[in-house]
Motif scaffolding. Sequence first.
Motif, short mmCIF file in Angstrom:
data_model
loop_
_atom_site.label_atom_id
_atom_site.label_comp_id
_atom_site.label_asym_id
_atom_site.label_seq_id
_atom_site.Cartn_x
_atom_site.Cartn_y
_atom_site.Cartn_z
N LEU A 101 0.79 -1.14 -0.05
CA LEU A 101 -0.06 -0.18 -0.09
C LEU A 101 1.09 1.40 0.00
O LEU A 101 0.50 2.07 -0.73
CB LEU A 101 -0.90 -0.05 1.23
CG LEU A 101 -1.86 1.38 1.33
CD1 LEU A 101 -2.89 1.31 0.35
CD2 LEU A 101 -2.34 1.14 2.73
N SER A 103 4.24 1.35 -0.97
CA SER A 103 5.06 1.57 -2.07
C SER A 103 4.59 1.79 -3.34
O SER A 103 4.95 2.68 -4.10
CB SER A 103 5.64 0.34 -2.26
OG SER A 103 6.54 -0.23 -1.39
N PHE A 104 3.04 1.52 -3.74
CA PHE A 104 2.67 1.89 -4.80
C PHE A 104 1.57 3.06 -4.80
O PHE A 104 1.72 4.02 -5.16
CB PHE A 104 2.11 0.57 -5.56
CG PHE A 104 3.22 -0.31 -5.96
CD1 PHE A 104 3.76 -0.21 -6.87
CD2 PHE A 104 3.58 -1.30 -4.78
CE1 PHE A 104 4.82 -0.90 -7.34
CE2 PHE A 104 4.53 -2.28 -5.13
CZ PHE A 104 5.23 -1.96 -6.38
N PRO A 105 0.28 2.81 -4.13
CA PRO A 105 -0.65 3.91 -4.18
C PRO A 105 -0.44 5.31 -3.50
O PRO A 105 -0.40 6.24 -3.78
CB PRO A 105 -1.96 3.62 -3.63
CG PRO A 105 -1.69 2.13 -3.45
CD PRO A 105 -0.20 1.66 -3.50
N LEU A 106 0.27 5.05 -2.25
CA LEU A 106 0.50 6.12 -1.34
C LEU A 106 1.96 6.99 -2.07
O LEU A 106 1.95 7.98 -1.97
CB LEU A 106 0.88 5.79 0.26
CG LEU A 106 -0.39 5.50 0.88
CD1 LEU A 106 0.09 5.07 2.39
CD2 LEU A 106 -0.90 6.69 0.90
N THR A 108 2.58 7.08 -5.10
CA THR A 108 2.15 7.91 -6.43
C THR A 108 1.49 9.07 -5.66
O THR A 108 1.55 10.06 -6.46
CB THR A 108 1.15 6.90 -7.06
OG1 THR A 108 1.99 5.84 -7.31
CG2 THR A 108 0.26 7.76 -8.26
N PHE A 109 0.65 8.81 -4.66
CA PHE A 109 -0.06 10.23 -4.16
C PHE A 109 1.00 11.31 -3.64
O PHE A 109 0.87 12.48 -4.04
CB PHE A 109 -1.01 9.78 -3.05
CG PHE A 109 -1.59 11.08 -2.25
CD1 PHE A 109 -2.56 11.63 -2.98
CD2 PHE A 109 -1.01 11.27 -0.98
CE1 PHE A 109 -3.07 12.68 -2.22
CE2 PHE A 109 -1.98 12.11 -0.41
CZ PHE A 109 -2.97 12.95 -1.18
N GLU A 111 3.93 11.45 -4.79
CA GLU A 111 4.74 12.23 -5.84
C GLU A 111 3.91 13.26 -6.43
O GLU A 111 4.17 14.43 -7.00
CB GLU A 111 5.12 11.27 -6.60
CG GLU A 111 6.47 10.33 -6.22
CD GLU A 111 6.63 9.21 -7.00
OE1 GLU A 111 5.93 9.16 -8.14
OE2 GLU A 111 8.07 8.78 -7.11
N LYS A 112 2.73 13.22 -6.61
CA LYS A 112 1.72 13.95 -7.14
C LYS A 112 1.44 14.99 -6.50
O LYS A 112 1.30 16.45 -6.93
CB LYS A 112 0.21 13.49 -7.50
CG LYS A 112 0.26 12.35 -8.68
CD LYS A 112 -1.01 11.92 -8.91
CE LYS A 112 -1.08 10.78 -10.06
NZ LYS A 112 -2.22 10.42 -10.27
N ARG A 123 10.07 1.74 -6.00
CA ARG A 123 9.18 1.30 -5.19
C ARG A 123 9.47 -0.28 -4.72
O ARG A 123 9.24 -0.31 -3.75
CB ARG A 123 7.87 1.42 -5.83
CG ARG A 123 7.39 2.75 -5.91
CD ARG A 123 6.27 2.92 -7.04
NE ARG A 123 6.27 4.21 -7.23
CZ ARG A 123 5.45 5.01 -7.56
NH1 ARG A 123 4.14 4.43 -7.65
NH2 ARG A 123 5.23 6.26 -8.15
#
Length: 146
Positions: A101, A103-106, A108-109, A111-112, A123
Amino acid sequence: MAINFIRVLLISSLGSLYFIPRKTIKRFLPVTTLSLLITMTINFIGAHFNLFKVKGGISNKIINILSLVLCGFSVATIWTFKLTYGKFWLYLLTNLLQNLLFSFPLITFFEKTQFLNYVKFSRYHHLYLSMAMALFLYGYQKFIDK
């Protein structure tokens, strides 16, 4: 605006410790402290070798990293050990899900919103390092309990 929201959310996670008995917090405080020391060391090394980037001046970098490590990671460590300690496979599965959770969606959030950007650190590196640390911490807690 989003960065301040993330900081407040991370800091407010400390409030969830109110629902854990003080005896349990004291029991898992050594492993949480070791986790914080390891994570902060990784952060200092990562900052030195530009593995990740935090936007802003030095104070923004410090506040972002400290709110993530001292609040988010420490609270997650205590809750994970409270709920899964003694059941190794459940502990391992819980850590895998948490790390996936994060490494990938958080990430990404993050970074945005420019809270945190991985540069030379992927990741998958984060996932492998976190799982190795989880295994080490479980062994450390077993050692402390004996």
